[in-house]
Each structure stands twice: as C-alpha cells, then as structure tokens.
Design an enzyme around this catalytic site. Sequence first.
Site, PDB file in Angstrom:
ATOM      1  CE  LYS A   1      -4.366  -1.228   2.207  1.00  0.00           C
ATOM      2  NZ  LYS A   1      -5.079  -1.182   3.482  1.00  0.00           N
TER       3      LYS A   1
ATOM      4  N   GLY B   1       0.293  13.265  -6.016  1.00  0.00           N
ATOM      5  CA  GLY B   1      -0.803  14.233  -6.125  1.00  0.00           C
ATOM      6  C   GLY B   1      -0.496  15.492  -5.333  1.00  0.00           C
TER       7      GLY B   1
ATOM      8  CE  LYS C   1      -1.630  17.347 -11.868  1.00  0.00           C
ATOM      9  NZ  LYS C   1      -2.989  17.536 -11.347  1.00  0.00           N
TER      10      LYS C   1
ATOM     11  CB  ALA D   1      13.481   6.387  -1.502  1.00  0.00           C
TER      12      ALA D   1
ATOM     13  CE1 TYR E   1      11.190  -1.702  -0.052  1.00  0.00           C
ATOM     14  CE2 TYR E   1      12.868  -3.011  -1.157  1.00  0.00           C
ATOM     15  CZ  TYR E   1      12.483  -1.847  -0.526  1.00  0.00           C
ATOM     16  OH  TYR E   1      13.392  -0.818  -0.357  1.00  0.00           O
TER      17      TYR E   1
ATOM     18  CE  LYS F   1      10.552   1.360  -2.029  1.00  0.00           C
ATOM     19  NZ  LYS F   1      10.514   2.769  -1.588  1.00  0.00           N
TER      20      LYS F   1
ATOM     21  CB  THR G   1      22.210   2.196   2.378  1.00  0.00           C
ATOM     22  OG1 THR G   1      22.089   2.464   0.972  1.00  0.00           O
ATOM     23  CG2 THR G   1      22.773   3.426   3.047  1.00  0.00           C
TER      24      THR G   1
ATOM     25  NE  ARG H   1      17.681  -3.055   6.287  1.00  0.00           N
ATOM     26  CZ  ARG H   1      17.398  -1.802   5.968  1.00  0.00           C
ATOM     27  NH1 ARG H   1      17.570  -1.391   4.736  1.00  0.00           N
ATOM     28  NH2 ARG H   1      16.938  -0.961   6.866  1.00  0.00           N
TER      29      ARG H   1
HETATM   30  N1  UDP Z   1      22.074 -12.370   5.131  1.00  0.00           N
HETATM   31  C1  UDP Z   1      22.870 -13.263   5.834  1.00  0.00           C
HETATM   32  N2  UDP Z   1      22.749 -13.289   7.196  1.00  0.00           N
HETATM   33  C2  UDP Z   1      21.923 -12.480   7.884  1.00  0.00           C
HETATM   34  C3  UDP Z   1      21.119 -11.564   7.171  1.00  0.00           C
HETATM   35  C4  UDP Z   1      21.208 -11.534   5.783  1.00  0.00           C
HETATM   36  O1  UDP Z   1      23.650 -14.024   5.248  1.00  0.00           O
HETATM   37  O2  UDP Z   1      21.891 -12.560   9.132  1.00  0.00           O
HETATM   38  C5  UDP Z   1      22.220 -12.298   3.664  1.00  0.00           C
HETATM   39  C6  UDP Z   1      20.923 -12.366   2.881  1.00  0.00           C
HETATM   40  O3  UDP Z   1      20.585 -13.716   2.604  1.00  0.00           O
HETATM   41  C7  UDP Z   1      21.295 -11.587   1.626  1.00  0.00           C
HETATM   42  C8  UDP Z   1      22.300 -10.559   2.112  1.00  0.00           C
HETATM   43  O4  UDP Z   1      22.767 -11.039   3.361  1.00  0.00           O
HETATM   44  O5  UDP Z   1      21.923 -12.436   0.691  1.00  0.00           O
HETATM   45  C9  UDP Z   1      21.722  -9.168   2.300  1.00  0.00           C
HETATM   46  O6  UDP Z   1      20.538  -9.304   3.051  1.00  0.00           O
HETATM   47  P1  UDP Z   1      19.755  -8.052   3.642  1.00  0.00           P
HETATM   48  O7  UDP Z   1      18.565  -8.580   4.351  1.00  0.00           O
HETATM   49  O8  UDP Z   1      20.679  -7.166   4.387  1.00  0.00           O
HETATM   50  O9  UDP Z   1      19.307  -7.188   2.377  1.00  0.00           O
HETATM   51  P2  UDP Z   1      18.812  -7.578   0.910  1.00  0.00           P
HETATM   52  O10 UDP Z   1      19.932  -7.196   0.027  1.00  0.00           O
HETATM   53  O11 UDP Z   1      18.537  -9.047   0.818  1.00  0.00           O
HETATM   54  O12 UDP Z   1      17.604  -6.768   0.738  1.00  0.00           O
END
Ligand code: UDP
Length: 265
Positions: free
Chosen positions: A22, A33, A36, A45, A76, A80, A106, A117
């Site tokens: 969403k 909108g 604009k 982004a 996601y 995007k 990043t 991540r």
């Molecule tokens: N990954 C990993 N161990 C972790 C978290 C992520 O090996 O604890 C790997 C994940 O499988 C991917 C890469 O790191 O190949 C980057 O994952 P992330 O979730 O940071 O971002 P993505 O690029 O996938 O959106």
Amino acid sequence: MLHFASPASPRDYLRHPIHTLKVGSLGTYHALGLAKACGSVFLLASTSEVYGDPEVNPQPENYWGRVNPVGPRSVYDEAKRFAEATATAYAREHRMKVRIARIFNTYGERMRLDDGRVFPNFLAQALQGKPLTVYGEGVQTRSFCHVSDLVEGLFRLLCSDLHGPVNLGNPEEIQLLNLARLVIREARSKSAIAFEPLPQDDPQLRRPDITRAATHLGWQPKVTLREGIRQVIPCFREQLDRSSSALPKPAPSLRESPEVGRVRC
Ligand code: UDP
C-alpha cells in the site's frame, strides 16, 4: 518532496506485506498528487530490488530486471516498480519534475539492532561473541554503501534535472561469507560462523553500475567498506550496551530476597 516511506528490511516487509504494497503504490500515488498540487520536485526512493535476481552484473539502469511477481519479496519489489511507473507517468503527463533514486544496500550508524538486515545482524553478533548467521553458502554478493555517501548522492540528484532512474550505491562488491569474516576481523571478535538456510528468491548478485551518477552528478562513494565498518562499530557497541542496561533486572532469587522470611509454601 522526498518520498522515502516504506519498510526496507526484508524482515520488516515480510512481516507487513500488505502495508508495504500500500505505501509503495497508494502512498506514492497520493504523494505525487500532493507534489503536483504544490508544484514541488518529487524524489522517489526506489531500490536495487527492482532488478530482482539479476542476470547481468553490475546492473545498469537500462536493465529491466528479473522479479518473481508472486514470491515473498514481491510485495516490496513490485510496489517499488509500480512507484517508478507511477512517478514516470506523472512526469510525462503533468510535466512534473520527478527524480528516481535506485538505492542499493546501505548501512550506517543509526540502524536498529533488530532491523534484520545483514549489517546490524553481523555487527551485533560479532560484538556479542555470537555466531554470525550466514544464509546459504554465503557466495551471494552485495555492495554496501555508507549512508553519508548515499545522502550526498541523493542531494545531488534532488538538485539536478536528471530524468529517469539513477543507481546510487557503492560498487565495491563482496560475497556474504567474506563480509562475515571482515566484520569478525574488524570487531576483533572470536565469533564463529553459522550457516542457515537461504531465504526464497534471495538475489545472488548485486552491484550497481554508477556510470550515470558519476557522469551526470559527479558523484561516487568515498567510504570504503573496511572504513565504514570501523566507523559504525562504536555506535553498535553503544546501542548494545544501552539495550543490555535497559533490560529489566532479573527477579531476585529466594535466597537474596528480603521477602524470603515471609514466603509461605
Ligand atoms: N544475510 C545473511 N545473514 C543475515 C542476514 C542476511 O547471510 O543474518 C544475507 C541475505 O541472505 C542476503 C544478504 O545477506 O543475501 C543481504 O541481506 P539483507 O537482508 O541485508 O538485504 P537484501 O539485500 O537481501 O535486501
């Protein structure tokens, strides 16, 4: 107007699939909108996820991508892609000033420890002496950009008159297993490495072609991966200290409790 609203961590968007769809679709539509009506420049982004699991490496902006439209990450990726299509249609039909940043992986000082991540995971694990969880065999690659470089790129893009998507990321590519080893070394940790299953549709390669940003914005990242890791370690250490001191104190054992004399069994 800068439209950055969306979860970006796979853990977060898998937890909130519909809201992710969403905000990327309806959210972008409403934000456009508003831009604009206000006559503003609109910066979207977007993400390297629009390339999905790519067949070309590095990925230039004119690569159309390989996305599974019904896979878990599609909430996601497709949101995007819809956002890019919508922003481009507004630029064409209403002659709006639209800028699209395709942001690659990043990292930075203020990421949440439980973000999910790889950067916060590896740093928190290494600093606590826990095993670093490498998904799959760790041969998949990513290219990590320090947030200070990204912000500079975004600012230059916002101030430019560049139409169409622009990759912003650091082209320094690394396999995940090597990233784990680098983090262990830089954190002076004794952590081991634990291999865990690879998530479905995890892209195997990811590296930006930044020729466009370099040519038209005079931009390229300055912070190397090693320097960036050294720079963020103290902040993650501080976050860990804060979170451990914020934990509720363990309940006193019966032996230590002043109430002990009054306990009836
Ligand atoms: N990954 C990993 N161990 C972790 C978290 C992520 O090996 O604890 C790997 C994940 O499988 C991917 C890469 O790191 O190949 C980057 O994952 P992330 O979730 O940071 O971002 P993505 O690029 O996938 O959106």
